[in-house]
Design an enzyme around this catalytic site. Structure first.
Site, PDB file in Angstrom:
ATOM      1  N   ASP A  11       1.176  -1.349   0.104  1.00 20.30           N
ATOM      2  CA  ASP A  11       0.272  -0.185   0.059  1.00 20.30           C
ATOM      3  C   ASP A  11       1.305   1.310   0.003  1.00 20.30           C
ATOM      4  OD1 ASP A  11      -2.005   1.702   0.153  1.00 20.30           O
ATOM      5  OD2 ASP A  11      -2.471   1.049   2.143  1.00 20.30           O
ATOM      6  N   ASP A 105      -2.749   1.875  -6.373  1.00 18.45           N
ATOM      7  CA  ASP A 105      -1.162   2.084  -5.059  1.00 18.45           C
ATOM      8  C   ASP A 105      -1.835   0.908  -4.112  1.00 18.45           C
ATOM      9  OD1 ASP A 105      -3.703   3.372  -3.939  1.00 18.45           O
ATOM     10  OD2 ASP A 105      -3.106   4.118  -2.720  1.00 18.45           O
ATOM     11  N   GLU A 106      -1.962  -0.187  -4.806  1.00 18.46           N
ATOM     12  CA  GLU A 106      -2.590  -1.061  -3.893  1.00 18.46           C
ATOM     13  C   GLU A 106      -2.240  -2.287  -4.689  1.00 18.46           C
ATOM     14  OE1 GLU A 106      -5.497  -2.664   0.083  1.00 18.46           O
ATOM     15  OE2 GLU A 106      -5.652  -0.927  -1.310  1.00 18.46           O
TER      16      GLU A 106
END
Length: 516
Positions: A11, A105-106
């Protein structure tokens, strides 16, 4: 459940805000908030410096401004975020062929499937190497969780924030989860959490003690049984490399409620066009058109229509959305509109409405990006003209404008291609690369700096200055000799640079007033 912590969850830390700080040296170490800048905008991401003031994602932007009035407020730049995300996903792909992206983003990674790890020591080494590589390639930080299941790996990355790594050894799950609040578990939102609290269960240990039968009685068979397994630390979900999209949709929130029925229909047509653009970009078509309307009283209505076959024709989607709008009462005002397409397929089929769509397409329509950066009910400067008089860049007459003798004066509308959203990249023929610090009153204030430079100087220009142009985002880290810092698929068009500010637009186009 695995006997080794070979599932990794990454993350990125405050991704959008961190990317903006990396791109803008003058903002490093300062509070930055990214999101819609209008009174109905919401926070997409807040830097850790802004979070100290209580600002967090999904917070109304007006509240964020009250909590952190001196923060930098920027509209999103998805061209930049996508490019950085592609760099990160490429690094994850080197660890394993099984990468499950959850957002820009993860992502989850199955380290065992890629041969990157098979025990605690190798998993830890892979996680630390990934964090170093992300820092070297993007200049940003990411938090990593390692565990024997997806649920625990994600919990680990949350505990690791910011810029850390947490490894959860298999066999320690129940001891770790026990004292945590029930909201820690996936699928436990505010409503479920409140329901469990009223039943006397506030921690994960209390869920496990209650037993499966009690949770099924409270929450239903599927949810109750799943929650009981997670309370025991059991999660056998596999990392899936491809997640098929089930729908494509777009929506806009308006600063001022729309009452004009013609204006509402025009907005629906715009949204339908944008929805089809995304549909085509994904190489898909859809069979069911969905209209979403949030009215003045916050009541939200959805209507849908299923076509004879899948389509990616903008005229067909516009017409279907228009028919759905006719069944909704909008007389009290509309604050949000959305158009979506579901029932996705990878082919198209002639539709019963093809002839009507052709006729509709022949009629003139406003360009899809006609007001990408203009809030409804305000010009490019928002309320900037209120301070002592001035001309708002949408043709609005402003009392007290210069040369008006105290009366209103009309000024030409700023063309869409000459609007400069706060935070976006620009290039000046003489001064080079910079970013928009604010715009309004037909002026643009630019700070001339770029990633890796010292904080730069600020200059102000007229919006129609031919030497000033919007530009592509610059790489956050300089390229290695002879190689590009960006993936080959990085968006490069000016039009996309403009449209990227649309997600969370809901507000004015500048974070401050620009005055030559």
């Amino acid at each position: 459940m695995r006997s080794a912590p070979t599932i990794l969850h990454l993350d990125m830390d405050a991704f959008f805000a961190a990317a903006e700080q990396a791109a803008k040296p003058s903002l490093r170490g300062k509070p930055v908030v990214v999101g819609g800048l209008g009174p109905r905008g919401v926070v997409s991401t807040a830097s850790y410096e802004a979070r100290r003031f209580g600002v967090h994602s999904a917070m109304p932007m007006a509240q964020a401004r009250r909590l952190a009035p001196n923060a930098a407020y920027l509209v999103p730049r998805f061209a930049l975020y996508r490019a950085v995300s592609e760099q990160v996903m490429e690094l994850l792909g080197r660890l394993s062929p099984l990468v499950e992206p959850l957002s820009l983003d993860e992502a989850f990674v199955d380290l065992e499937a890629g041969g990157s790890a098979d025990d605690t020591a190798s998993a830890l080494a892979a996680g630390e190497r990934l964090r170093r590589d992300i820092r070297a390639v993007t200049g940003l930080s990411g938090s990593v969780g390692l565990a024997g299941s997806k649920m625990l790996a994600k919990i680990g990355s949350e505990q690791a924030k910011p810029d850390g790594l947490v490894l959860i050894e298999p066999g320690t799950e129940r001891a770790l989860l026990g004292p945590m609040p029930v909201r820690t578990l996936p699928g436990v939102g505010p409503a479920t959490g409140d329901h469990l609290r009223r039943a006397g269960m506030t921690t994960v240990a209390e869920l496990a003690e209650a037993g499966e039968d009690e949770l099924v009685r409270l929450l239903g068979k599927a949810h109750g049984a799943s929650l009981y397994r997670m309370a025991l630390g059991r999660d056998d979900r596999a990392v899936v490399s491809e997640r098929d999209a089930k729908s494509v949709s777009v929506e806009d929130t308006f600063d001022v409620d729309l009452h004009d029925r013609v204006r509402v229909r025009t907005e629906v047509d715009r949204l339908a066009d944008r929805c089809v653009e995304r549909l085509r970009a994904a190489g898909r078509s859809g069979r069911t058109v969905v209209l979403k309307v949030r009215r003045y009283d916050f009541s939200t209505l959805t209507r849908s229509e299923t076509l004879r076959g899948p389509t990616d024709d903008p005229g067909v989607v516009r017409e279907a959305a228009g028919r759905l709008l006719e069944s909704v009462d909008t007389t009290g005002g509309v604050r949000l509109l959305g158009v979506g397409v579901t029932g996705l397929a990878d082919f198209t089929q002639e539709d019963l409405f093809a002839q009507a769509a052709a006729e509709e397409s022949a009629a003139p329509h406003a360009p899809a990006d006609e007001r990408e950066h203009e809030p409804v009910g305000a010009g490019a400067a928002g309320t900037a003209g209120a301070a002592g008089g001035g001309a708002v860049g949408d043709g609005t007459a402003v009392p007290g404008a210069a040369g008006s003798g105290g009366g209103p004066v009309e000024v030409p509308e700023v063309p869409a291609e000459r609007r400069f959203p706060a935070g976006h990249d620009v290039r000046h023929r003489e001064f080079g690369a910079g970013w928009v610090q604010g715009s309004g009153l037909r002026r643009v204030t630019v700070r001339f700096e770029e990633p890796g430079s010292a904080p730069g100087r600020v200059r102000t220009f007229w919006a129609d200055d031919p030497d000033l142009e919007l530009s592509e985002p610059l790489p956050l880290v300089p390229a290695v000799a002879g190689q590009s810092s960006w993936p080959a698929s990085r968006p490069k068009s000016r039009s996309e640079s403009r449209s990227d500010s649309d997600a969370g637009r809901s507000g004015d186009s500048g974070s401050g007033r620009a005055r030559p």
